[in-house]
Design a protein around this motif. Structure first.
Motif, mmCIF file in Angstrom:
data_model
loop_
_atom_site.group_PDB
_atom_site.id
_atom_site.type_symbol
_atom_site.label_atom_id
_atom_site.label_comp_id
_atom_site.label_asym_id
_atom_site.label_seq_id
_atom_site.Cartn_x
_atom_site.Cartn_y
_atom_site.Cartn_z
ATOM 1 N N GLU A 171 41.612 44.412 42.590
ATOM 2 C CA GLU A 171 41.183 45.806 42.610
ATOM 3 C C GLU A 171 40.475 46.075 41.292
ATOM 4 O O GLU A 171 41.027 45.775 40.227
ATOM 5 N N SER A 172 39.253 46.606 41.367
ATOM 6 C CA SER A 172 38.474 46.815 40.152
ATOM 7 C C SER A 172 38.004 48.253 40.041
ATOM 8 O O SER A 172 37.963 48.995 41.019
ATOM 9 N N GLU A 173 37.653 48.615 38.814
ATOM 10 C CA GLU A 173 37.108 49.933 38.535
ATOM 11 C C GLU A 173 36.052 49.783 37.448
ATOM 12 O O GLU A 173 36.305 49.176 36.407
ATOM 13 N N THR B 11 33.506 53.745 39.790
ATOM 14 C CA THR B 11 33.340 53.062 41.069
ATOM 15 C C THR B 11 34.507 52.107 41.247
ATOM 16 O O THR B 11 34.819 51.323 40.340
ATOM 17 N N LYS B 12 35.158 52.168 42.395
ATOM 18 C CA LYS B 12 36.285 51.283 42.674
ATOM 19 C C LYS B 12 35.863 50.223 43.675
ATOM 20 O O LYS B 12 35.001 50.471 44.523
ATOM 21 N N GLY B 13 36.475 49.042 43.570
ATOM 22 C CA GLY B 13 36.158 47.958 44.486
ATOM 23 C C GLY B 13 37.389 47.129 44.789
ATOM 24 O O GLY B 13 38.396 47.187 44.071
ATOM 25 N N GLU B 14 37.309 46.384 45.862
ATOM 26 C CA GLU B 14 38.381 45.463 46.254
ATOM 27 C C GLU B 14 37.764 44.115 46.556
ATOM 28 O O GLU B 14 36.603 44.031 46.961
ATOM 29 N N GLY B 15 38.563 43.083 46.377
ATOM 30 C CA GLY B 15 38.067 41.748 46.667
ATOM 31 C C GLY B 15 39.180 40.731 46.641
ATOM 32 O O GLY B 15 40.369 41.068 46.636
#
Length: 160
Positions: free
Chosen positions: A21-23, A33-37
Motif C-alpha cells: 500500500e503506497s501513498e 495519491t494512494k495505490g495498491e500492489g
C-alpha cells in the motif's frame, strides 16, 4: 567467484510474496495519491535479489517494476538498479546499511520532477519494522543540499 557475505544474506530477508500500500504526495493543494500492489522477491543465486512489482498507477493503468539488489564487495556497498514500465530512465543505486542493520539507504540520480529540468539526487530507504513488515520511503535532495520530506511511502506486508 564472490563469496557470500552477511550483506548478501541480509538481502535474502526480502525474499517472498508481498502486498503493498503506497501513498504519494499530491500537487500543491491536491490530496495524496494512494495505490495498491504486490511484489515478488526471489534470489538470483546467493548474491542478488530480484524484486518484481505490480500495482496501480495514479490516474489508472497498471505499473510493472523490477529492482535488482546486491552487495559489491569491491566497492564495499550495496548496489542495484530499478526500472519501471512508466518511465524510460534506468535508476542505478548505491547504498549502505545503518549501524543497527534495519535500514538500507540507497541513492540514485534521476530526472528532476520539480519542473526545473536536469537531474536530481534521490534517496530510497528500506526500513524493517518486523519480519513481515517493511517500509520504503523516497525523498529528493533540494537545491539547498538538504533531504526533503518523503514524497512517497510504501508499506510492504509479507503474504508468504
Amino acid at each position: 567467484m564472490t563469496e557470500t557475505s552477511t550483506e548478501h544474506r541480509w538481502l535474502h530477508q526480502l525474499i517472498g510474496e508481498w502486498a503493498c500500500e503506497s501513498e504519494c504526495i499530491g500537487a500543491p493543494g491536491e490530496p495524496p495519491t494512494k495505490g495498491e500492489g504486490s511484489e515478488t522477491v526471489r534470489a538470483l543465486g546467493e548474491l542478488w535479489v530480484l524484486c518484481e512489482g505490480r500495482g496501480s498507477m495514479p490516474g489508472g493503468g497498471e505499473a510493472h517494476t523490477l529492482m535488482t539488489l546486491g552487495f559489491d564487495a569491491m566497492k564495499g556497498g550495496f548496489v542495484g538498479h530499478w526500472v519501471g514500465s512508466m518511465m524510460s530512465w534506468p535508476w542505478s543505486y548505491a547504498g549502505a546499511l545503518d549501524a543497527e542493520r534495519r535500514v538500507l539507504t540507497l541513492e540514485a540520480e534521476g530526472p528532476d520532477f520539480s519542473g526545473q529540468g536536469g537531474l536530481a539526487t534521490y534517496r530510497d530507504a528500506i526500513e524493517w519494522r518486523s519480519d513481515d513488515h517493511r517500509v520504503l520511503t523516497s525523498c529528493v535532495r533540494g537545491a539547498d543540499g538538504r533531504w526533503g520530506e518523503p514524497f512517497m511511502t510504501a508499506h510492504f506486508r509479507r503474504r508468504r
